[in-house]
Design a protein around this motif. Structure first.
Motif, PDB file in Angstrom:
ATOM      1  N   ASP A   1       5.669 -27.317  -8.920  1.00 16.87           N
ATOM      2  CA  ASP A   1       6.797 -27.387  -9.893  1.00 16.87           C
ATOM      3  C   ASP A   1       7.530 -26.134 -10.059  1.00 16.87           C
ATOM      4  O   ASP A   1       8.660 -26.172 -10.769  1.00 16.87           O
ATOM      5  N   PHE A   2       7.237 -24.941  -9.326  1.00 16.23           N
ATOM      6  CA  PHE A   2       8.072 -23.804  -9.302  1.00 16.23           C
ATOM      7  C   PHE A   2       9.162 -24.172  -8.055  1.00 16.23           C
ATOM      8  O   PHE A   2       9.303 -25.027  -7.293  1.00 16.23           O
ATOM      9  N   SER A   3      10.238 -23.192  -8.569  1.00 23.42           N
ATOM     10  CA  SER A   3      11.241 -23.086  -7.635  1.00 23.42           C
ATOM     11  C   SER A   3      10.925 -22.795  -6.086  1.00 23.42           C
ATOM     12  O   SER A   3       9.546 -22.153  -6.171  1.00 23.42           O
ATOM     13  N   GLU A   4      11.500 -23.168  -5.258  1.00 18.51           N
ATOM     14  CA  GLU A   4      11.089 -22.876  -3.873  1.00 18.51           C
ATOM     15  C   GLU A   4      10.909 -21.162  -3.711  1.00 18.51           C
ATOM     16  O   GLU A   4       9.850 -20.722  -3.004  1.00 18.51           O
ATOM     17  N   GLU A   5      11.915 -20.600  -4.298  1.00 17.85           N
ATOM     18  CA  GLU A   5      11.975 -19.117  -4.128  1.00 17.85           C
ATOM     19  C   GLU A   5      10.700 -18.459  -4.687  1.00 17.85           C
ATOM     20  O   GLU A   5       9.904 -17.623  -4.101  1.00 17.85           O
ATOM     21  N   VAL A   6      10.255 -19.116  -5.952  1.00 16.02           N
ATOM     22  CA  VAL A   6       8.962 -18.453  -6.762  1.00 16.02           C
ATOM     23  C   VAL A   6       7.586 -18.955  -5.880  1.00 16.02           C
ATOM     24  O   VAL A   6       6.764 -18.054  -5.853  1.00 16.02           O
ATOM     25  N   GLN A   7       7.783 -20.177  -5.235  1.00 22.06           N
ATOM     26  CA  GLN A   7       6.587 -20.403  -4.578  1.00 22.06           C
ATOM     27  C   GLN A   7       6.260 -19.522  -3.419  1.00 22.06           C
ATOM     28  O   GLN A   7       5.155 -19.201  -3.121  1.00 22.06           O
ATOM     29  N   VAL A   8       7.286 -19.318  -2.634  1.00 18.63           N
ATOM     30  CA  VAL A   8       7.473 -18.284  -1.368  1.00 18.63           C
ATOM     31  C   VAL A   8       7.083 -16.882  -1.854  1.00 18.63           C
ATOM     32  O   VAL A   8       5.949 -16.333  -1.150  1.00 18.63           O
ATOM     33  N   TYR A   9       7.481 -16.537  -2.993  1.00 20.86           N
ATOM     34  CA  TYR A   9       7.034 -15.153  -3.476  1.00 20.86           C
ATOM     35  C   TYR A   9       5.403 -15.023  -3.947  1.00 20.86           C
ATOM     36  O   TYR A   9       4.859 -14.263  -3.401  1.00 20.86           O
ATOM     37  N   ILE A  10       5.119 -16.183  -4.600  1.00 20.35           N
ATOM     38  CA  ILE A  10       3.807 -16.325  -4.787  1.00 20.35           C
ATOM     39  C   ILE A  10       2.666 -16.285  -3.931  1.00 20.35           C
ATOM     40  O   ILE A  10       1.845 -15.238  -3.724  1.00 20.35           O
ATOM     41  N   LYS A  11       3.113 -16.883  -2.952  1.00 20.94           N
ATOM     42  CA  LYS A  11       2.219 -17.343  -1.509  1.00 20.94           C
ATOM     43  C   LYS A  11       2.294 -15.909  -0.907  1.00 20.94           C
ATOM     44  O   LYS A  11       1.336 -15.446  -0.203  1.00 20.94           O
ATOM     45  N   SER A  12       3.504 -15.294  -0.639  1.00 28.05           N
ATOM     46  CA  SER A  12       3.654 -14.044   0.139  1.00 28.05           C
ATOM     47  C   SER A  12       3.020 -12.770  -0.543  1.00 28.05           C
ATOM     48  O   SER A  12       2.060 -12.128   0.160  1.00 28.05           O
ATOM     49  N   VAL A  13       2.984 -12.662  -1.880  1.00 31.20           N
ATOM     50  CA  VAL A  13       2.369 -11.540  -2.473  1.00 31.20           C
ATOM     51  C   VAL A  13       0.962 -11.969  -2.324  1.00 31.20           C
ATOM     52  O   VAL A  13       0.090 -10.807  -1.959  1.00 31.20           O
ATOM     53  N   ALA A  14       0.401 -12.769  -2.755  1.00 28.22           N
ATOM     54  CA  ALA A  14      -1.045 -13.123  -2.654  1.00 28.22           C
ATOM     55  C   ALA A  14      -1.458 -12.930  -1.348  1.00 28.22           C
ATOM     56  O   ALA A  14      -2.822 -12.489  -1.051  1.00 28.22           O
ATOM     57  N   LYS A  15      -0.790 -13.341  -0.200  1.00 28.61           N
ATOM     58  CA  LYS A  15      -1.449 -13.146   1.169  1.00 28.61           C
ATOM     59  C   LYS A  15      -1.404 -11.704   1.507  1.00 28.61           C
ATOM     60  O   LYS A  15      -2.357 -11.137   2.122  1.00 28.61           O
ATOM     61  N   ASN A  16      -0.188 -11.029   1.104  1.00 26.91           N
ATOM     62  CA  ASN A  16      -0.262  -9.575   1.463  1.00 26.91           C
ATOM     63  C   ASN A  16      -1.177  -8.729   0.754  1.00 26.91           C
ATOM     64  O   ASN A  16      -1.729  -7.847   1.262  1.00 26.91           O
ATOM     65  N   LEU A  17      -1.636  -9.227  -0.419  1.00 28.08           N
ATOM     66  CA  LEU A  17      -2.804  -8.479  -1.281  1.00 28.08           C
ATOM     67  C   LEU A  17      -4.080  -8.664  -0.529  1.00 28.08           C
ATOM     68  O   LEU A  17      -5.031  -7.894  -0.566  1.00 28.08           O
ATOM     69  N   LEU A  18      -4.223  -9.848  -0.074  1.00 29.86           N
ATOM     70  CA  LEU A  18      -5.448 -10.309   0.291  1.00 29.86           C
ATOM     71  C   LEU A  18      -5.684  -9.512   1.712  1.00 29.86           C
ATOM     72  O   LEU A  18      -6.922  -9.234   2.277  1.00 29.86           O
TER      73      LEU A  18
END
Length: 113
Positions: A94-111
């Motif tokens: 339900d998030f915009s595409e931009e926010v979905q990409v941001y969430i996944k990207s930040v989570a991956k980078n932090l992991l």
């Protein structure tokens, strides 16, 4: 990143879903502890202490993660939930595409760090 009202609404819904999952997981663990007692694997004192410690720990976790959350913390919270696998990519629909990409990207980078 600043998020839209629509994305904030999606975040509130995802956070509520995650909170319910955390409650369910906590209750399931409590039930496992009680089943061990019912099966005679532990005495009542040991069981009580284990339930108490578990509930206290769960309460602290819930409070740290969810209490006093404001809109400015929604995105950070969702990223943390995604990193901890409390929510998955499907929950981000339900998030915009931009926010979905941001969430996944930040989570991956932090992991990866």
């Amino acid at each position: 990143m600043e998020i839209s009202k629509k994305d904030k609404k999606a975040a509130r819904e995802v956070i509520e879903k995650a909170l319910l999952r955390d409650f369910e997981e906590g209750l399931s663990k409590t039930e496992t502890i009680l089943q061990n007692w019912r099966q005679g694997k532990q005495n009542a004192r040991e069981t009580y202490l284990e339930v108490y410690k578990h509930v206290k720990s769960l309460d602290k976790y819930i409070a740290r993660r969810y209490d006093g959350m404001t809109g400015s913390m929604y995105l950070t919270t969702v990223i943390g939930l995604h990193m901890d696998k409390v929510i998955n990519d499907e929950d981000l629909i339900d998030f915009s595409e931009e926010v979905q990409v941001y969430i996944k990207s930040v989570a991956k980078n932090l992991l990866d760090d």
